[in-house]
Write an enzyme that holds these catalytic residues in place. Structure first.
Site, PDB file in Angstrom:
ATOM      1  N   LYS A 142      -5.417   5.013  35.977  1.00 24.60           N
ATOM      2  CA  LYS A 142      -5.089   5.186  34.551  1.00 24.60           C
ATOM      3  C   LYS A 142      -5.660   6.489  33.982  1.00 24.60           C
ATOM      4  CE  LYS A 142      -2.774   2.784  33.178  1.00 24.60           C
ATOM      5  NZ  LYS A 142      -1.305   2.765  33.487  1.00 24.60           N
ATOM      6  N   ARG A 181       2.611   3.080  27.599  1.00 22.64           N
ATOM      7  CA  ARG A 181       2.683   1.825  26.843  1.00 22.64           C
ATOM      8  C   ARG A 181       1.810   1.920  25.596  1.00 22.64           C
ATOM      9  NH1 ARG A 181       1.135  -0.251  31.933  1.00 22.64           N
ATOM     10  NH2 ARG A 181       2.748  -1.377  33.068  1.00 22.64           N
ATOM     11  N   PRO A 182       2.245   1.318  24.477  1.00 20.30           N
ATOM     12  CA  PRO A 182       1.357   1.259  23.312  1.00 20.30           C
ATOM     13  C   PRO A 182       0.159   0.354  23.608  1.00 20.30           C
ATOM     14  CG  PRO A 182       3.372  -0.023  22.939  1.00 20.30           C
ATOM     15  CD  PRO A 182       3.557   0.705  24.224  1.00 20.30           C
ATOM     16  N   ARG A 221     -10.523  10.842  32.518  1.00 21.84           N
ATOM     17  CA  ARG A 221     -10.095  10.639  31.134  1.00 21.84           C
ATOM     18  C   ARG A 221     -11.223   9.917  30.408  1.00 21.84           C
ATOM     19  NH1 ARG A 221      -5.087   6.456  30.240  1.00 21.84           N
ATOM     20  NH2 ARG A 221      -4.766   6.691  27.971  1.00 21.84           N
ATOM     21  N   LYS A 250       4.531   3.814  31.980  1.00 24.62           N
ATOM     22  CA  LYS A 250       3.641   4.877  31.505  1.00 24.62           C
ATOM     23  C   LYS A 250       3.880   5.093  30.015  1.00 24.62           C
ATOM     24  CE  LYS A 250       2.456   5.384  35.777  1.00 24.62           C
ATOM     25  NZ  LYS A 250       1.167   4.878  36.252  1.00 24.62           N
ATOM     26  N   GLY A 296      -4.122   9.586  34.912  1.00 23.56           N
ATOM     27  CA  GLY A 296      -3.021  10.547  34.873  1.00 23.56           C
ATOM     28  C   GLY A 296      -2.630  11.034  36.259  1.00 23.56           C
TER      29      GLY A 296
END
Length: 319
Positions: free
Chosen positions: A76, A284-285, A157, A282, A78
């Site tokens: 998650k 997703r809220p 991230r 990819k 990238g």
């Protein structure tokens, strides 16, 4: 090289119509075409009776090599976007699916792993990506045993947003999952974070990097900012191409920002009917997370983040 192919090469060189690969690579390609042509002229025509068999011959060019570069993490962060962007480059060949060789399937052996790889010509790089390698204790030693020269790419991230994204993905597959708060805390009243939950544990980057640095020097790593991969994809891809020793081919002209998804997509390639964006999974809220929980997680990660900045020599600006 047969006279006709030498003549073809010289004609292409002098035409100036388009940039050509280096002479060594082009000679190699033309030589292989010459071999196929000789097979046909020698009467070995059975295998060329239809288009599909011709394609199979041309796909056999090059050889399967163990990867020279591996995207080892993080989940998650990238990694899929990075791999898709890299595949624009003519000198990068990569496995599409995650092989999971160094964490789950190591017993199958290196020859099995090599056979998963796409064929490459001289000058091309073979790559794969499996984000779980970064948090797998045995992975550094196993990759080192394959080759101590392996280049390692880690997309990182903000660990808080990474954890929420991880939870969001799991929630989409398991709608009955407990709340983020319930999973993040061992004890909600004391605010004690549960580091046994993988969504939290993955983001303790400094701890995982220590394991890798027992086998590889820092110079073998490139740490890519997942945030900048979204906000400035061409800049980050420039760093990646430099690290891999590639000519800078991927640039601003390849990207546009998709407002709906909230991240960059690749512009429509030649011969394609539409632009290339990552799949529905990819972008997703994220669910609403209590700000108090977010703040507590930020406090938890801060010392680990600062240590990670010191270890890598790069401030990712998460604090």
């Amino acid at each position: 090289m047969p006279h006709s192919l030498t003549k073809t090469y010289r004609t292409l060189q002098s035409s100036g119509a388009r940039a050509l690969p280096g002479s060594d690579k082009l000679h190699s390609i033309l030589r292989q075409i010459g071999d196929v042509q000789r097979q046909i002229s020698d009467g070995d025509k059975e295998q060329f009776q239809d288009a599909s068999s011709s394609i199979s011959v041309f796909n056999s060019f090059g050889s399967k090599k163990l990867p020279q570069a591996v995207i080892i993490g993080v989940k998650k962060g990238g990694t899929r976007a990075l791999l898709e962007f890299l595949r624009i480059h003519p000198d990068v060949r990569a496995v599409g699916a995650e092989p999971h060789f160094f964490d789950r399937l190591y017993d199958k052996g290196l020859e099995w792993y090599r056979n998963l790889m796409p064929r490459t010509l001289d000058g091309q790089i073979t790559m794969e990506k499996t984000p779980s390698y970064f948090v797998t204790k045995e992975a550094p030693k196993r990759i080192f045993n394959m080759s101590r020269e392996t280049k390692l790419i880690v997309v990182v991230r903000n660990p808080v947003t990474r954890a929420i994204s991880d939870y969001t993905q799991t929630l989409s597959k398991s709608p009955g999952l407990p709340s983020f708060r319930a999973l993040a805390f061992k004890n909600a009243s004391t605010g004690l974070i549960d580091t046994s939950w993988s969504a939290v544990r993955i983001g303790i980057y400094a701890k995982h990097l220590e394991n890798w640095l027992q086998y590889f020097p820092l110079s073998r790593f490139l740490f890519v900012s997942g945030e900048r991969l979204v906000s400035h994809p061409a800049d980050e891809m420039g760093r990646v191409q430099d690290f891999l020793g590639l000519k800078r081919v991927i640039s601003d002209k390849h990207f546009y920002f998709n407002e709906t998804k909230g991240f960059p997509c690749l512009k429509k390639p030649e011969g394609s009917s539409r632009p290339r964006c990552l799949g529905k999974s990819k972008g997703r809220p994220h669910p609403q997370i209590d700000p108090e929980v977010v703040q507590r997680l930020q406090e938890f990660y801060r010392p680990f983040n600062l240590k990670f900045y010191q270890m890598t020599g790069h401030d990712f600006g998460w604090d």
